[in-house]
Enzyme design. Structure first.
Site, PDB file in Angstrom:
ATOM      1  CG  PHE A 181       3.653   6.359  -3.500  1.00 51.35           C
ATOM      2  CD1 PHE A 181       4.259   7.224  -2.602  1.00 51.35           C
ATOM      3  CD2 PHE A 181       3.010   5.235  -2.998  1.00 51.35           C
ATOM      4  CE1 PHE A 181       4.234   6.979  -1.235  1.00 51.35           C
ATOM      5  CE2 PHE A 181       2.983   4.983  -1.642  1.00 51.35           C
ATOM      6  CZ  PHE A 181       3.593   5.851  -0.759  1.00 51.35           C
ATOM      7  CE  LYS A 182       5.307   3.410   0.392  1.00 45.54           C
ATOM      8  NZ  LYS A 182       5.125   2.394   1.421  1.00 45.54           N
ATOM      9  CG  ASP A 183       9.659   3.460  -8.225  1.00 50.25           C
ATOM     10  OD1 ASP A 183      10.384   2.636  -7.645  1.00 50.25           O
ATOM     11  OD2 ASP A 183       8.786   3.135  -9.048  1.00 50.25           O
TER      12      ASP A 183
END
Length: 446
Positions: free
Chosen positions: A112-114
């Protein structure tokens, strides 16, 4: 828009300063002075909009005063070259369910941190190209990004900034406490990415980063910023996810009484969701799912915030004993425990419960959870009320934790091609003690 520090002792900052500096002079986290409400028409039509269209509208409300619209739209669209679908988790033999997952692992590093990392890299590049930055005499012009990681942050930031001119990234990670695939994603890149293997836990890595920001010698020697969720450009774009989740659920006719559950470690992700709510996003309430690191859960129960040394668990990316973004949540609700608990509830799960949830979900629905998503799924099963529909974040592809998932499910999870490519590289990392003196000495030679 101007930004203030949660500690209220630092000068007001521009967006550029907040992004380039990362942490305020008084060690506080930057907060926008105003949170703009989005118009009713936006929410009326949101289910007909694409993820990219939604994100451009939200980004305009956050950053539109400081970044030209054409440039901001390009940053958003370059960031979101993938989708994040809402998927039903339906028991076998049933045609419907009240639990859905928002799959946040379709980006380049399958986590999700992309979005936050890619957005910040492009926004920082925009400021480096167009901004009028002050320069300390003798200070190197290159921007140096320091990021502490308990797993996915390091890979997302390293890959988001890889090859970006004028920026060097130092990824600090706890030795032996990230999964082998996660480690490959930031230790094999080279170029402008330096991996630092710290003999300690995540909190030690985070402490080294924060100490570096406060050290006068280092700040005179090099321009420092952070790409952890303490940086406004890293955590705010994660709000895009929650507007998209609402849109997709509205398209299904299931957005009324919608509950959003976020597996939480450093609390940047749920903090972004709460900012979305403050902008008018009509999510009924939120659930913060913790592993055995239950500091926020205990705060919800007692009203007392009591940081603890982090505990190592199956859900390693949530192994945080002093979540930085608690300060933002506390500030957002003006320190009111009543206001926070009226909107957010909590759940906490030990490793044996996480294992059991992964096994039960796989057996009952066929859906493969990673350990972090398992906390979110179980929290909804435990806390959803009649008439509510829950959406939990599946924050990383289960193959990133293949050894754990295979063992728990007695399965052989396929490794996506993108992850296989990382595993072919050669590890390049620098061993480091958790003593700030050693870290400072290393950076001063850079």
């Amino acid at each position: 828009m101007k930004y203030y520090s949660t500690n209220k002792q630092a000068p007001i900052a521009s967006l550029e300063k907040a992004v380039v500096k990362g942490l305020a002079e008084d060690k506080g986290l930057y907060m926008p002075e105003n949170i703009k409400k989005l118009p009713k028409e936006f929410f009326d039509n949101i289910d007909k909009m694409s993820f990219q269209e939604i994100a451009c509208t939200v980004a305009e409300a956050f950053f539109g005063e400081d970044v030209e619209k054409e440039a901001l739209d390009k940053i958003v669209c370059d960031t979101l070259s993938f989708d994040c679908p809402v998927v039903p988790v339906t028991p076998k033999g049933q045609s419907d369910t009240n639990i859905y997952t928002l799959e946040l692992f379709h980006g380049p590093t399958l986590a999700f941190k992309d979005v936050g990392a890619r957005f910040m890299a492009r926004l920082l590049q925009y400021f480096l190209k167009n901004g009028q930055r002050s320069k300390v005499e003798g200070q190197k012009s290159e921007v140096n990004v320091l990021v502490a990681t308990s797993g996915d942050t390091g890979s997302a930031v390293a890959n988001g900034f890889l090859g970006v001119e004028g920026i060097h990234v130092y990824v600090l990670y706890p030795k032996g406490k990230v999964s082998p695939i996660q480690e490959c994603q930031f230790t094999t890149l080279g170029k402008n990415i330096t991996a630092i293997e710290v003999d300690g836990v995540f909190d030690d890595c985070q402490a080294l980063v924060k100490s570096a920001f406060m050290d006068a010698d280092l700040n005179n020697h090099m321009k420092l910023t952070s790409a952890n969720s303490i940086n406004v450009a890293r955590f705010l774009p994660q709000a895009f996810y929650y507007f998209n989740a609402y849109a997709r659920m509205k398209a299904l006719g299931k957005a009324d009484n919608m509950v959003m559950c976020v597996p939480s470690g450093n609390f940047g992700n749920i903090c972004a969701a709460l900012f979305g709510h403050a902008m008018g996003l009509p999510i009924k309430r939120f659930v913060a799912a913790n592993n055995a690191n239950d500091i926020f859960y205990n705060y919800l129960q007692t009203g007392k915030y009591n940081p603890q040394p982090s505990k190592q668990t199956l859900a390693n990316a949530m192994d945080v004993g002093d979540p930085s973004n608690f300060a933002r949540i506390y500030d957002l609700y003006k320190g009111s425990h009543e206001a926070i608990t009226s909107l957010i509830s909590g759940a906490t799960y030990k490793d044996e419960q996480i294992r059991a949830t992964m096994q039960e979900c796989f057996a009952e629905t066929g859906y493969v959870l990673d350990p972090h998503g398992a906390c979110g799924y179980q929290a909804l099963k435990d806390l959803l009320k009649d008439g509510e529909t829950g959406v939990f974040c599946e924050t990383a592809h289960p193959a990133k934790f293949k050894e754990k998932v295979d063992e728990i499910l007695s399965a052989d999870i396929a490794i996506p091609q993108r992850l296989q490519e990382f595993m072919k590289g050669t590890k390049q990392s620098i061993p480091m003690s958790k003593d700030f003196k050693d870290f400072k000495e290393f950076l001063m030679k850079e």
